[in-house]
Design an enzyme around this catalytic site. Structure first.
Site, PDB file in Angstrom:
ATOM      1  N   ASP A  89      40.818  55.666  32.265  1.00  0.00           N
ATOM      2  CA  ASP A  89      39.713  56.528  31.839  1.00  0.00           C
ATOM      3  C   ASP A  89      39.292  57.410  33.003  1.00  0.00           C
ATOM      4  OD1 ASP A  89      38.698  54.419  33.422  1.00  0.00           O
ATOM      5  OD2 ASP A  89      36.693  54.742  32.604  1.00  0.00           O
TER       6      ASP A  89
ATOM      7  N   CYS B  84      24.424  25.942  47.908  1.00  0.00           N
ATOM      8  CA  CYS B  84      25.777  26.347  48.327  1.00  0.00           C
ATOM      9  C   CYS B  84      26.128  25.741  49.682  1.00  0.00           C
ATOM     10  CB  CYS B  84      25.866  27.862  48.369  1.00  0.00           C
ATOM     11  SG  CYS B  84      25.223  28.626  49.871  1.00  0.00           S
TER      12      CYS B  84
ATOM     13  N   HIS C 215      27.374  32.450  50.167  1.00  0.00           N
ATOM     14  CA  HIS C 215      26.025  32.282  49.617  1.00  0.00           C
ATOM     15  C   HIS C 215      25.741  33.313  48.521  1.00  0.00           C
ATOM     16  CE1 HIS C 215      21.754  32.042  49.007  1.00  0.00           C
ATOM     17  NE2 HIS C 215      21.707  33.356  49.262  1.00  0.00           N
TER      18      HIS C 215
ATOM     19  N   ASP D  40      41.112  46.573  36.909  1.00  0.00           N
ATOM     20  CA  ASP D  40      40.687  47.904  36.517  1.00  0.00           C
ATOM     21  C   ASP D  40      41.916  48.800  36.532  1.00  0.00           C
ATOM     22  OD1 ASP D  40      38.090  50.251  37.590  1.00  0.00           O
ATOM     23  OD2 ASP D  40      39.063  49.917  35.685  1.00  0.00           O
ATOM     24  N   SER D  41      41.811  49.940  35.827  1.00  0.00           N
ATOM     25  CA  SER D  41      43.013  50.770  35.600  1.00  0.00           C
ATOM     26  C   SER D  41      43.298  51.707  36.755  1.00  0.00           C
ATOM     27  CB  SER D  41      42.792  51.611  34.342  1.00  0.00           C
ATOM     28  OG  SER D  41      41.530  52.279  34.462  1.00  0.00           O
ATOM     29  N   GLY D  42      42.334  51.885  37.664  1.00  0.00           N
ATOM     30  CA  GLY D  42      42.600  52.676  38.852  1.00  0.00           C
ATOM     31  C   GLY D  42      42.023  54.074  38.828  1.00  0.00           C
ATOM     32  N   GLY D  43      41.677  54.586  37.642  1.00  0.00           N
ATOM     33  CA  GLY D  43      41.174  55.961  37.563  1.00  0.00           C
ATOM     34  C   GLY D  43      39.925  56.163  38.389  1.00  0.00           C
TER      35      GLY D  43
ATOM     36  N   CYS E 286      18.835  26.922  47.211  1.00  0.00           N
ATOM     37  CA  CYS E 286      20.263  27.128  46.937  1.00  0.00           C
ATOM     38  C   CYS E 286      21.064  25.918  47.416  1.00  0.00           C
ATOM     39  CB  CYS E 286      20.750  28.391  47.663  1.00  0.00           C
ATOM     40  SG  CYS E 286      22.504  28.716  47.447  1.00  0.00           S
TER      41      CYS E 286
ATOM     42  N   CYS F 166      23.975  27.194  52.543  1.00  0.00           N
ATOM     43  CA  CYS F 166      22.583  26.739  52.595  1.00  0.00           C
ATOM     44  C   CYS F 166      22.481  25.237  52.847  1.00  0.00           C
ATOM     45  CB  CYS F 166      21.866  27.121  51.306  1.00  0.00           C
ATOM     46  SG  CYS F 166      21.718  28.903  51.134  1.00  0.00           S
TER      47      CYS F 166
ATOM     48  N   ASP G 107      30.703  43.174  36.933  1.00  0.00           N
ATOM     49  CA  ASP G 107      31.371  43.095  38.238  1.00  0.00           C
ATOM     50  C   ASP G 107      30.598  43.988  39.189  1.00  0.00           C
ATOM     51  OD1 ASP G 107      32.706  45.817  37.350  1.00  0.00           O
ATOM     52  OD2 ASP G 107      33.036  45.538  39.505  1.00  0.00           O
TER      53      ASP G 107
ATOM     54  N   GLN H 114      32.610  56.098  27.442  1.00  0.00           N
ATOM     55  CA  GLN H 114      32.098  57.110  28.349  1.00  0.00           C
ATOM     56  C   GLN H 114      31.059  57.953  27.604  1.00  0.00           C
ATOM     57  OE1 GLN H 114      32.508  57.277  31.587  1.00  0.00           O
ATOM     58  NE2 GLN H 114      34.234  55.866  31.884  1.00  0.00           N
TER      59      GLN H 114
ATOM     60  N   GLY I 257      31.062  54.734  33.275  1.00  0.00           N
ATOM     61  CA  GLY I 257      30.264  55.918  33.562  1.00  0.00           C
ATOM     62  C   GLY I 257      28.847  55.629  33.990  1.00  0.00           C
TER      63      GLY I 257
END
Ligand SMILES: CCCSCc1cc(N)cc2c(=O)[nH]c(N)nc12
Ligand SMILES: [Zn+2]
Length: 374
Positions: free
Chosen positions: A148, A308, A337, A94-97, A306, A311, A268, A191, A218
């Site tokens: 942004d 994993c 998990h 990500d750009s950090g804004g 599950c 589990c 994400d 946005q 946004g």
């Protein structure tokens, strides 16, 4: 943007939903994809092999955190973020804004960029579109995000319009500064807050500039799922089908399912990792909090369905004990998990789209979630 910058192919579709594949210089990623958040160069508590075991293919890093510590220049000297964190699959940064606005003090937004003081030591920094491109190139990020402003929510229409239009001017500056390389791409970020006309204007402005992918920003800012879906319904028709769409910061499982149905390809969210550290476990029958006394003698796994590592080998009683005792292994087992649960959800969505059975999958998902924990 030239086609070979970041190849994306749609393999199947079911309504507005797509099953795709993203090709980067560090390998491919199957979509719809959940990208695991590794903000400061680590997925908290896990070794990269643990992260890969969950099915994750793309990990997220963050310009804001990494520019402050250890700095992008230091990471570049050491061979880039892949080598630094020992993750040899795709990385998106990500750009950090967004983080500047949520983490730093004394920040000031101007046409030039964002001036702020570090939340770590109070040092002054200027994050401009050009600097954000420079940092993400130093990190050797496969997918770079434009700088942004995530418009605060709620916002009046004129405030949202001014904020969005500045982000569009920043997007152009990012495109001009971005160094094109095969297998590396630059995503624009839509946005416009909750206003359909502003969302359309933003989507059209970004496609006029031309990007390798389009994020919807946004959102996941407190608006709630109903409004988020309304904004997606107003935005998605204006985004080209040929490029991947990324819904930033989303979300809980039902958010993801509804957004995939509306044509989102990439997600994400800190939820599976952050909530794993506070005792929340996601299951096919809804979330549980392992700290609850009802789990203290339960020999069953977090989720009986599950496969994993958590589990397969550990009971709810054991994870309950670890979390209550503040043992390091507790959050680690829950994080493994939860990430596995998210990746299994994405694999189920991809499979359902391929088979043209997404509606049935979504109905079964909601039915199971509503059933509640046994
Ligand atoms: C590592 C974190 C990635 S997603 C952060 C994020 C989350 C949310 N919810 C919105 C935005 C946004 O509008 N713009 C940008 N750059 N980032 C956003
Ligand atoms: Zn599990």
């Amino acid at each position: 943007m030239t086609e070979d910058a970041l190849k994306y192919e749609v393999l199947a579709s079911d309504g507005a939903a797509r099953r795709g594949r993203l090709h980067t210089a560090h390998g491919t990623a199957e979509t719809p994809a959940f990208m695991t958040v590794g903000t400061a160069g680590t997925v908290k508590g896990l070794l990269p092999e643990n992260v890969a075991d969950t099915g994750a293919e793309i990990v997220l890093g963050n310009t804001y955190h990494l520019m402050l510590r250890p700095t992008a220049e230091r990471i570049a000297e050491l061979g880039g973020l892949h080598k630094f964190m020992n993750w040899n699959k795709p990385i998106l940064t990500d750009s950090g804004g967004y983080q500047v606005m949520s983490l730093s003090e004394l920040r000031k937004i101007t046409e030039e960029g964002v001036a702020f003081r570090s939340h770590l030591d109070g040092s002054r920094h200027n994050l401009t579109p050009e600097r954000a491109m420079d940092i993400q190139c130093l990190l050797d990020s496969n997918i770079t995000m434009v700088l942004d402003e995530c418009t605060p929510y709620p916002a009046e229409p004129d405030v949202a319009a001014d904020s969005m239009r500045r982000s569009m001017r920043w997007a152009q500056r990012c495109k001009d500064a971005f160094i094109k390389r095969p297998g590396y791409g630059l995503f624009g970020i839509v946005q416009g807050s909750v206003y359909p006309d502003l969302r359309q204007e933003s989507a059209e402005a970004l496609q006029e500039i031309g990007f390798d992918g389009y994020a919807v920003g946004g959102l996941a800012v407190g608006e709630g799922q109903e409004v988020m879906f309304e904004v997606l319904d107003a935005t998605m028709p204006h985004l080209t089908r040929e490029r991947p769409r990324y819904l930033m910061g989303v979300g809980k499982p039902s958010d993801i399912v509804g957004a995939v149905q509306r044509g989102i390809d990439m997600f994400d969210c800190v939820l599976p990792t952050r909530s794993g550290r506070t005792g929340q476990g996601f299951t096919r029958r809804g979330p549980i909090n392992i700290r609850n006394a009802r789990h203290q003698a339960d020999p069953r796994p977090i989720d009986p369905d599950c496969g994993c590592k958590t589990c397969s080998s550990y009971s709810r009683a054991y994870v309950h004990h670890l979390v209550k005792a503040n043992e390091m292994l507790g959050p680690i087992l829950l994080t493994i998990h939860n990430l596995h649960y998210y990746q299994e959800l994405m694999a189920g969505l991809r499979d359902a789209i391929e088979k043209g059975e997404l509606d049935a999958f979504v109905s079964a998902f909601h039915r199971q979630q509503a059933a509640g924990d046994l």
